[in-house]
Design a protein around this motif. Sequence first.
Motif, mmCIF file in Angstrom:
data_model
loop_
_atom_site.group_PDB
_atom_site.id
_atom_site.type_symbol
_atom_site.label_atom_id
_atom_site.label_comp_id
_atom_site.label_asym_id
_atom_site.label_seq_id
_atom_site.Cartn_x
_atom_site.Cartn_y
_atom_site.Cartn_z
ATOM 1 N N THR A 113 0.602 -0.986 0.003
ATOM 2 C CA THR A 113 -0.128 -0.087 -0.160
ATOM 3 C C THR A 113 1.073 1.300 0.035
ATOM 4 O OG1 THR A 113 -1.734 -1.333 1.270
ATOM 5 C CG2 THR A 113 -1.982 1.155 1.254
ATOM 6 N N ARG A 114 1.932 1.325 0.984
ATOM 7 C CA ARG A 114 2.710 2.380 0.713
ATOM 8 C C ARG A 114 3.518 2.516 -0.371
ATOM 9 N NH1 ARG A 114 4.056 4.529 6.179
ATOM 10 N NH2 ARG A 114 3.120 3.033 7.784
ATOM 11 N N ALA A 115 3.876 1.579 -1.163
ATOM 12 C CA ALA A 115 4.746 1.461 -2.479
ATOM 13 C C ALA A 115 3.660 2.011 -3.324
ATOM 14 C CB ALA A 115 5.067 0.101 -2.785
ATOM 15 N N MET A 116 2.290 1.673 -3.396
ATOM 16 C CA MET A 116 1.614 1.999 -4.324
ATOM 17 C C MET A 116 1.433 3.704 -4.311
ATOM 18 S SD MET A 116 -0.617 1.590 -6.804
ATOM 19 C CE MET A 116 -1.281 0.128 -7.266
ATOM 20 N N ILE A 117 1.139 4.142 -2.932
ATOM 21 C CA ILE A 117 0.968 5.434 -2.805
ATOM 22 C C ILE A 117 2.142 6.374 -3.320
ATOM 23 C CG2 ILE A 117 0.541 7.607 -0.924
ATOM 24 C CD1 ILE A 117 -1.084 5.198 0.593
ATOM 25 N N ALA A 118 3.328 5.837 -2.759
ATOM 26 C CA ALA A 118 4.621 6.416 -3.238
ATOM 27 C C ALA A 118 4.817 6.520 -4.608
ATOM 28 C CB ALA A 118 5.746 5.773 -2.626
ATOM 29 N N ALA A 119 4.183 5.500 -5.602
ATOM 30 C CA ALA A 119 4.659 5.525 -6.849
ATOM 31 C C ALA A 119 3.374 6.288 -7.553
ATOM 32 C CB ALA A 119 4.421 3.929 -7.453
ATOM 33 N N THR A 120 2.570 6.803 -7.007
ATOM 34 C CA THR A 120 1.477 7.507 -7.647
ATOM 35 C C THR A 120 1.297 9.020 -7.192
ATOM 36 O OG1 THR A 120 -0.149 6.671 -6.264
ATOM 37 C CG2 THR A 120 0.281 5.420 -8.263
ATOM 38 N N ILE A 121 1.728 9.190 -5.886
ATOM 39 C CA ILE A 121 1.413 10.513 -5.166
ATOM 40 C C ILE A 121 2.217 11.569 -6.035
ATOM 41 C CG2 ILE A 121 3.411 10.593 -3.623
ATOM 42 C CD1 ILE A 121 -0.250 11.616 -2.876
ATOM 43 N N THR A 122 3.278 11.410 -6.607
ATOM 44 C CA THR A 122 4.089 12.298 -7.450
ATOM 45 C C THR A 122 3.777 12.468 -8.804
ATOM 46 O OG1 THR A 122 6.117 10.745 -7.580
ATOM 47 C CG2 THR A 122 6.025 12.175 -5.848
ATOM 48 N N ARG A 123 2.964 11.397 -9.408
ATOM 49 C CA ARG A 123 2.461 11.322 -10.759
ATOM 50 C C ARG A 123 1.035 11.288 -10.739
ATOM 51 N NH1 ARG A 123 4.045 7.183 -13.599
ATOM 52 N NH2 ARG A 123 4.233 5.802 -12.320
ATOM 53 N N PRO A 124 0.214 12.395 -10.408
ATOM 54 C CA PRO A 124 -1.138 12.259 -10.366
ATOM 55 C C PRO A 124 -1.876 11.594 -11.463
ATOM 56 C CG PRO A 124 -0.377 14.406 -9.904
ATOM 57 C CD PRO A 124 0.638 13.696 -10.157
ATOM 58 N N THR A 125 -1.265 11.591 -12.497
ATOM 59 C CA THR A 125 -1.693 10.944 -13.964
ATOM 60 C C THR A 125 -1.885 9.517 -13.813
ATOM 61 O OG1 THR A 125 0.589 11.172 -14.946
ATOM 62 C CG2 THR A 125 -1.152 13.074 -15.548
ATOM 63 N N ALA A 126 -1.004 8.819 -12.835
ATOM 64 C CA ALA A 126 -0.919 7.683 -12.486
ATOM 65 C C ALA A 126 -1.833 7.213 -11.500
ATOM 66 C CB ALA A 126 0.431 7.073 -12.253
ATOM 67 N N ALA A 127 -2.638 8.105 -11.113
ATOM 68 C CA ALA A 127 -3.486 8.034 -9.858
ATOM 69 C C ALA A 127 -4.583 6.801 -10.196
ATOM 70 C CB ALA A 127 -4.198 9.162 -9.446
ATOM 71 N N ALA A 128 -4.999 6.638 -11.534
ATOM 72 C CA ALA A 128 -5.927 5.406 -11.917
ATOM 73 C C ALA A 128 -5.442 4.170 -11.822
ATOM 74 C CB ALA A 128 -6.283 5.768 -13.434
ATOM 75 N N THR A 129 -4.411 3.900 -11.506
ATOM 76 C CA THR A 129 -3.740 2.559 -11.452
ATOM 77 C C THR A 129 -3.986 2.315 -9.993
ATOM 78 O OG1 THR A 129 -1.600 3.379 -10.449
ATOM 79 C CG2 THR A 129 -1.698 3.001 -12.935
ATOM 80 N N ARG A 130 -4.266 3.227 -8.885
ATOM 81 C CA ARG A 130 -4.685 2.710 -7.573
ATOM 82 C C ARG A 130 -6.044 2.081 -7.639
ATOM 83 N NH1 ARG A 130 -3.047 7.795 -3.707
ATOM 84 N NH2 ARG A 130 -4.115 6.177 -2.268
ATOM 85 N N PRO A 131 -6.260 0.900 -6.985
ATOM 86 C CA PRO A 131 -7.405 0.291 -7.018
ATOM 87 C C PRO A 131 -8.637 1.014 -6.280
ATOM 88 C CG PRO A 131 -5.917 -0.472 -5.234
ATOM 89 C CD PRO A 131 -5.180 0.260 -5.880
ATOM 90 N N ALA A 132 -8.626 1.785 -5.400
ATOM 91 C CA ALA A 132 -9.662 2.651 -4.854
ATOM 92 C C ALA A 132 -10.674 1.833 -4.322
ATOM 93 C CB ALA A 132 -10.215 3.545 -5.966
ATOM 94 N N LEU A 133 -10.427 0.951 -3.441
ATOM 95 C CA LEU A 133 -11.053 -0.126 -2.806
ATOM 96 C C LEU A 133 -12.309 0.536 -1.914
ATOM 97 C CD1 LEU A 133 -11.948 -3.168 -2.391
ATOM 98 C CD2 LEU A 133 -10.137 -3.085 -0.551
ATOM 99 N N ARG A 134 -11.720 1.683 -1.336
ATOM 100 C CA ARG A 134 -12.833 2.195 -0.380
ATOM 101 C C ARG A 134 -14.014 2.638 -0.858
ATOM 102 N NH1 ARG A 134 -8.734 7.610 0.050
ATOM 103 N NH2 ARG A 134 -7.259 6.258 -0.739
ATOM 104 N N LEU A 135 -13.704 3.093 -2.330
ATOM 105 C CA LEU A 135 -15.067 3.809 -2.936
ATOM 106 C C LEU A 135 -16.172 2.755 -3.125
ATOM 107 C CD1 LEU A 135 -13.432 5.955 -5.590
ATOM 108 C CD2 LEU A 135 -14.023 6.513 -3.206
ATOM 109 N N GLY A 136 -15.663 1.688 -3.526
ATOM 110 C CA GLY A 136 -16.901 0.512 -3.634
ATOM 111 C C GLY A 136 -17.329 0.055 -2.271
ATOM 112 N N LEU A 137 -16.514 0.221 -1.176
ATOM 113 C CA LEU A 137 -16.951 -0.137 0.208
ATOM 114 C C LEU A 137 -17.955 0.723 0.571
ATOM 115 C CD1 LEU A 137 -13.583 -1.341 1.599
ATOM 116 C CD2 LEU A 137 -15.553 -2.822 1.446
#
Length: 208
Positions: A113-137
């Motif tokens: 989870t930390r790796a995913m946040i780190a990999a996308t937080i500096t690249r907003p265009t890559a945010a779509a790769t995050r699973p966004a599990l919370r939204l479905g829940l």
Amino acid sequence: MQETESKTPPSANGRTNQKLRTRAAIVTAAVELMRTGREVTMPEVAKAALVSEATAYRYFPDLASLLREAMAGEWPTPGEALRAVADSTDPVRRVAAATEHLMRLVLAHQGATRAMIAATITRPTAAATRPALRLGLIDHALEPVGDSLGATDPDALAQLKRDLAVAMSAEALFVLTDLLHLDPEAAIASAVRTATTLTRAAVATARA
């Protein structure tokens, strides 16, 4: 006249199958590392998959894309996650269950989870790769108020979902554990308290 024997070229199917096996090995290695809760890096994944780092990058251009595929088969669906409260129509109880489930899932896989946040937080265009599990829940937990709050005040329901998206997040959990130095159980309890307070207030306002 004797026919000339032609050489058979390497099987295209064989090459394709080998590529599929290599890709599967990389994903499996990522999943196994995720389950340890340790930090997940591309070199570590490649080592566990018995391939070079360059090979891993040929199949996945970055760590975020690899983690997304690895996470896809790991997380339960919202319905499975909230099975214990499936018969409940109380949105507060359902949100509490959803928040606790998500927080425990994050802690169990916090390296990934930390790796995913780190990999996308500096690249907003890559945010779509995050699973966004919370939204479905969140959507699933609030289904019982879809016909009430959603019908009478859809803006309030939309705002509640946005509020919960902040409260029910890995980032919020890491603030509690990393910056406020809460132990995991206290951090989970705090997150649940925040999410249920938001839900209870929104439902009470709608009823009033």
